[in-house]
Design a protein around this motif. Structure first.
Motif, short mmCIF file in Angstrom:
data_model
loop_
_atom_site.label_atom_id
_atom_site.label_comp_id
_atom_site.label_asym_id
_atom_site.label_seq_id
_atom_site.Cartn_x
_atom_site.Cartn_y
_atom_site.Cartn_z
N ALA A 2 0.84 -1.19 0.00
CA ALA A 2 0.00 0.00 0.00
C ALA A 2 0.88 1.24 0.00
N SER A 3 0.41 2.29 -0.66
CA SER A 3 1.20 3.50 -0.77
C SER A 3 1.37 4.21 0.58
N THR A 4 0.48 3.94 1.54
CA THR A 4 0.59 4.57 2.85
C THR A 4 1.53 3.81 3.78
N SER A 5 1.94 2.59 3.42
CA SER A 5 2.83 1.79 4.25
C SER A 5 4.24 2.35 4.20
N LYS A 6 4.89 2.35 5.33
CA LYS A 6 6.28 2.80 5.41
C LYS A 6 7.15 1.58 5.69
N ILE A 7 8.13 1.37 4.83
CA ILE A 7 9.06 0.27 5.03
C ILE A 7 9.99 0.63 6.18
N SER A 8 10.14 -0.28 7.12
CA SER A 8 11.03 -0.03 8.25
C SER A 8 12.29 -0.90 8.20
N SER A 9 12.23 -2.00 7.43
CA SER A 9 13.40 -2.87 7.35
C SER A 9 13.30 -3.77 6.13
N LEU A 10 14.45 -4.29 5.73
CA LEU A 10 14.55 -5.29 4.67
C LEU A 10 15.40 -6.43 5.20
N GLU A 11 15.03 -7.65 4.83
CA GLU A 11 15.78 -8.81 5.29
C GLU A 11 15.73 -9.89 4.22
N ALA A 12 16.84 -10.59 4.03
CA ALA A 12 16.90 -11.75 3.15
C ALA A 12 17.31 -12.94 3.99
N LEU A 13 16.50 -13.99 3.97
CA LEU A 13 16.79 -15.19 4.76
C LEU A 13 17.76 -16.07 3.99
N CYS A 14 18.91 -16.39 4.59
CA CYS A 14 19.94 -17.12 3.86
C CYS A 14 20.95 -17.75 4.82
N THR A 15 21.72 -18.68 4.27
CA THR A 15 22.82 -19.29 5.03
C THR A 15 24.02 -18.34 4.99
N GLU A 16 25.05 -18.67 5.74
CA GLU A 16 26.26 -17.83 5.75
C GLU A 16 26.90 -17.76 4.36
N ASN A 17 26.97 -18.90 3.67
CA ASN A 17 27.54 -18.90 2.31
C ASN A 17 26.69 -18.08 1.35
N VAL A 121 16.47 -16.49 -3.04
CA VAL A 121 16.48 -16.24 -1.61
C VAL A 121 15.21 -15.49 -1.22
N VAL A 122 14.59 -15.89 -0.13
CA VAL A 122 13.36 -15.27 0.34
C VAL A 122 13.68 -13.94 1.02
N THR A 123 12.90 -12.92 0.70
CA THR A 123 13.08 -11.61 1.33
C THR A 123 11.85 -11.26 2.15
N ARG A 124 12.07 -10.41 3.15
CA ARG A 124 10.97 -9.90 3.96
C ARG A 124 11.10 -8.38 4.05
N VAL A 125 9.97 -7.72 3.91
CA VAL A 125 9.92 -6.28 4.06
C VAL A 125 9.15 -6.00 5.33
N GLY A 126 9.77 -5.29 6.26
CA GLY A 126 9.08 -4.92 7.51
C GLY A 126 8.33 -3.62 7.32
N LEU A 127 7.09 -3.59 7.77
CA LEU A 127 6.27 -2.37 7.65
C LEU A 127 6.03 -1.77 9.01
#
Length: 127
Positions: A2-17, A121-127
């Motif tokens: 939604a255009s009113t949502s503010k992104i607070s964080s970005l994350e990609a779930l992954c192994t160390e490699n 890789v799966v990503t997550r956007v925090g709102l």
């Protein structure tokens, strides 16, 4: 999103490699004003990559010198099981929320999503 949502964080779930491969791919996949600046190691061996955003179209020339608009920077931090994108690193609390949102949105669209899709890789956007 939604255009009113503010992104607070970005994350990609992954192994160390995968994290190291993602960081390297992000470094060489910059575009749309994003530039890789530097990286450093934390005491525990984790890495932090620093990217900054400038606007090459918004240049000002004064006294035969060119100036460009610097929007800000992000740090991509290697965590256990993920990489996390933080606007302005330790200075994030001093950043205007609209600028944080713009930096995260642009980095997600310009660099993170394309790289993570290539690496599946799966990503997550925090709102």
């Amino acid at each position: 999103m939604a255009s009113t949502s503010k992104i607070s964080s970005l994350e990609a779930l992954c192994t160390e490699n995968q994290a190291r491969a993602l960081l390297e791919d992000m470094k060489v996949s910059c575009g749309n004003g994003w530039f890789f600046e530097t990286y450093r190691f934390l005491d525990d061996g984790r890495m932090i990559y620093k990217f900054f955003l400038i606007d090459l179209d918004d240049q000002l020339e004064q006294s035969e010198k060119k100036y460009i608009r610097y929007h800000g920077w992000l740090e991509v931090v290697e965590e256990v099981g993920s990489i996390v994108v933080q606007p302005a690193g330790s200075l994030a609390s001093m950043l205007d929320p609209a600028l944080k949102h713009m930096l995260l949105t642009r980095f997600n669209e310009d660099v993170m999503e394309p790289v993570c899709k290539r690496h599946r890789v799966v990503t997550r956007v925090g709102l």
